[in-house]
Design an enzyme around this catalytic site. Structure first.
Site, PDB file in Angstrom:
ATOM      1  N   HIS A  13      -2.753  -2.432   5.988  1.00 29.28           N
ATOM      2  CA  HIS A  13      -4.076  -2.295   5.368  1.00 29.28           C
ATOM      3  C   HIS A  13      -5.142  -1.974   6.409  1.00 29.28           C
ATOM      4  CE1 HIS A  13      -7.295  -2.510   2.681  1.00 29.28           C
ATOM      5  NE2 HIS A  13      -7.264  -3.779   2.288  1.00 29.28           N
ATOM      6  N   HIS A  69      -4.018  10.520   1.771  1.00 31.81           N
ATOM      7  CA  HIS A  69      -4.427   9.311   1.059  1.00 31.81           C
ATOM      8  C   HIS A  69      -3.912   9.420  -0.370  1.00 31.81           C
ATOM      9  CE1 HIS A  69      -6.734   6.034  -0.618  1.00 31.81           C
ATOM     10  NE2 HIS A  69      -7.152   5.710   0.586  1.00 31.81           N
ATOM     11  N   ASP A 110      -9.790   7.079   8.088  1.00 31.24           N
ATOM     12  CA  ASP A 110      -9.338   6.455   9.336  1.00 31.24           C
ATOM     13  C   ASP A 110      -9.425   7.431  10.509  1.00 31.24           C
ATOM     14  OD1 ASP A 110      -8.613   3.879   8.287  1.00 31.24           O
ATOM     15  OD2 ASP A 110      -6.940   4.864   7.300  1.00 31.24           O
TER      16      ASP A 110
END
Length: 515
Positions: A368, A407, A455
């Site tokens: 996570h 994603h 990210d």
């Protein structure tokens, strides 16, 4: 089950069990479970073969968040929420595009709006003395090598212990807690100075760095305001900056509930560093020439405060703008694992500190919160080796996914990454890391069309600013705390302990011999 044999009112719309189930998004069996719990009332029609339900009552239950059952195609648990929508490569908070929110409002403004529905321009969050003292003492007692996530987890527990009113779950009390907890978490982290944190020594250097971060924060907010003023009246940014710097004074604040600290609220004439990052109207900008407050070490916008905890590099306005935008964009992202943990805790009526602890616990998992750190290390390797090709090849050869790409919720590019990349274009020090990220995307596209996610964009910022690999996770944790509070507020309005799924036993059938 409460079935009643009464005649139907011709003005009343009745639903069959199947229709009620479809409207609630659950199985027919679950509809009868709602009846047994007293959440729905059923009745049998004269000559009818099954129960019927009042359409208005079913709709009211649906608005309160009737749980959707897993579909036959998967095992997902869906919960009704009015906070975040992800649709067609866009992310929305309460129907507003998050990229637009990040471009026009500060983190504190968006958090307050998400909690209350009111956009309070210039609002600032302040850590109360008791909670901050307890959190810092607890964090300072940790080993020097302790990472920021561990420090945050300890800080939230210490802050909870210092708040005797934490079990008050009224909306006002929860909001007061939220406004003070977030700055407490940031202020509890040691400042970084000259390559070391305050926990490792160098208090004077850290203090100097804090002052530099505040000065940059004032410039960052001032630049934003100047841009708006140019659009409104054609004034140059330098004229606005001079007017702001030449006006000393003391700003106004808004006191929170007793024992909870305060949340500053910008009044006309407050300094540029106390204003948000977004489009300000000309009337507000005209007040910039009035006396401005002097900021203490833990006052002003949250982004400069957090910056000094993540890096010893000087803060410049474009970099702070990226950091603040990242905080906004990361506030929430539907029911991620940590958010689901928060809602389960809130369903059990855990206090706000406990629900944030639950979120931190899930976020600490390797699948996570650690993704941005992996992307950070990859970009450093690309910069060190001078090419993305070998680095990408190493990941693919080892059977690993390339960090920062793809994603499951976005077929295309993550909109949060797109917004941050656009802002990073204005940060000169980010150019090498930004180019490295583009090289990774281009190189990987030869193998498979993977798009950048948040990210990777976060890694560009952390690498460019000389932050450690875990800085992205820290930014994520601080930002997401506001979203967790929003979800807790939603869940507190639901029936308690509703987040209690039934287990599907797969062990040996009884009776079994005694071991």
């Amino acid at each position: 089950m409460t079935d009643h044999d009464v005649a139907q009112d011709p003005d009343e719309r009745r639903l069959s069990t199947r229709e009620a189930a479809d409207r609630l998004g659950v199985k027919p069996e679950t509809v009868y479970a709602y009846v047994s719990r007293g959440q729905l009332t059923s009745r049998r029609e004269p000559g009818g073969r099954g129960s019927t339900f009042d359409a208005r009552e079913v709709d009211a239950l649906a608005r309160r968040g009737g749980r959707r059952e897993p579909s036959s195609a998967g095992s997902e648990l869906a919960v009704r929420t009015g906070i975040t929508l992800i649709d067609r490569d866009h992310c929305y908070f309460r129907g507003v595009d998050t990229s637009e929110l990040a471009a026009h409002h500060s983190y504190e403004e968006v958090a307050e709006w998400l909690w209350t529905g009111e956009m309070r321009r210039g609002i600032r969050f302040t850590a109360p003395h008791d909670a901050l003292t307890a959190a810092r003492r607890a964090v300072d007692a940790l080993p020097a090598h302790t990472g920021p996530m561990d420090r945050l987890q300890v800080a939230v527990i210490a802050a909870a212990a210092a708040d005797p009113l934490r079990f008050d779950l009224s909306e006002r009390a929860v909001l007061d807690t939220a406004r003070t907890l977030i700055p407490t978490l940031v202020a509890a982290l040691p400042r970084r100075a000259a390559g070391r944190s305050l926990a490792q020594g160098g208090a004077e250097e850290a203090g100097a760095e804090e002052a530099r971060a505040e000065e940059a924060g004032a410039g960052w907010a001032g630049e934003e305001r100047a841009g708006d003023e140019r659009a409104a009246s054609g004034r140059a940014a330098g004229e606005l900056g001079a007017a702001e710097q030449a006006a000393p004074g003391q700003g106004a604040g808004e006191q929170g509930a007793p024992g909870r600290g305060s949340a500053g609220h910008a009044a006309p004439g407050q300094a540029a560093s106390e204003l948000g990052t977004g489009g300000r109207v000309a009337a507000e900008l005209g007040a910039a020439e009035k006396p401005a407050p002097e900021l203490g070490a833990e006052d002003g916008p949250l982004a400069p405060r957090l910056w000094s905890r993540l890096t010893s590099e000087p803060a410049d306005p474009p970099s702070l703008r990226v950091l603040d935008a990242a905080l906004v964009l990361l506030i929430d992202h539907d029911l991620a694992a940590s958010t689901l943990a928060v809602r389960v805790a809130a369903s059990a009526r855990a206090h706000p500190y406990a629900i944030v602890s639950a979120g931190f616990g899930a976020l600490d998992g390797a699948l996570h919160g650690a993704a941005s750190g992996l992307a950070h290390r990859m970009l450093l390797e690309v910069l060190d080796r001078g090419s993305a090709a070998a680095v990408v090849a190493d990941h693919l050869r080892a059977g690993r996914r390339v960090p920062g790409l793809g994603h499951p919720l976005y077929p295309g590019e993550d909109p949060r990454a797109r917004a941050l990349f656009a802002l990073l274009e204005d940060v000169p020090r980010a150019r090498p890391a930004l180019q490295a990220a583009r090289d990774v995307i281009t190189t990987t596209a030869r193998h498979k069309e993977w798009h950048a996610n948040v990210d990777l964009a976060l890694a560009v910022l952390t690498v460019a600013a000389g932050m450690p690999a875990e800085a992205g996770e820290t930014i994520f944790a601080v930002a997401r705390t506001a979203g967790w509070i929003a979800h807790a507020l939603e869940e507190y309005d639901e029936p308690p302990l509703r987040m209690r799924p039934s287990g599907q036993y797969s062990g040996p059938r009884p009776p079994q011999p005694l071991p």
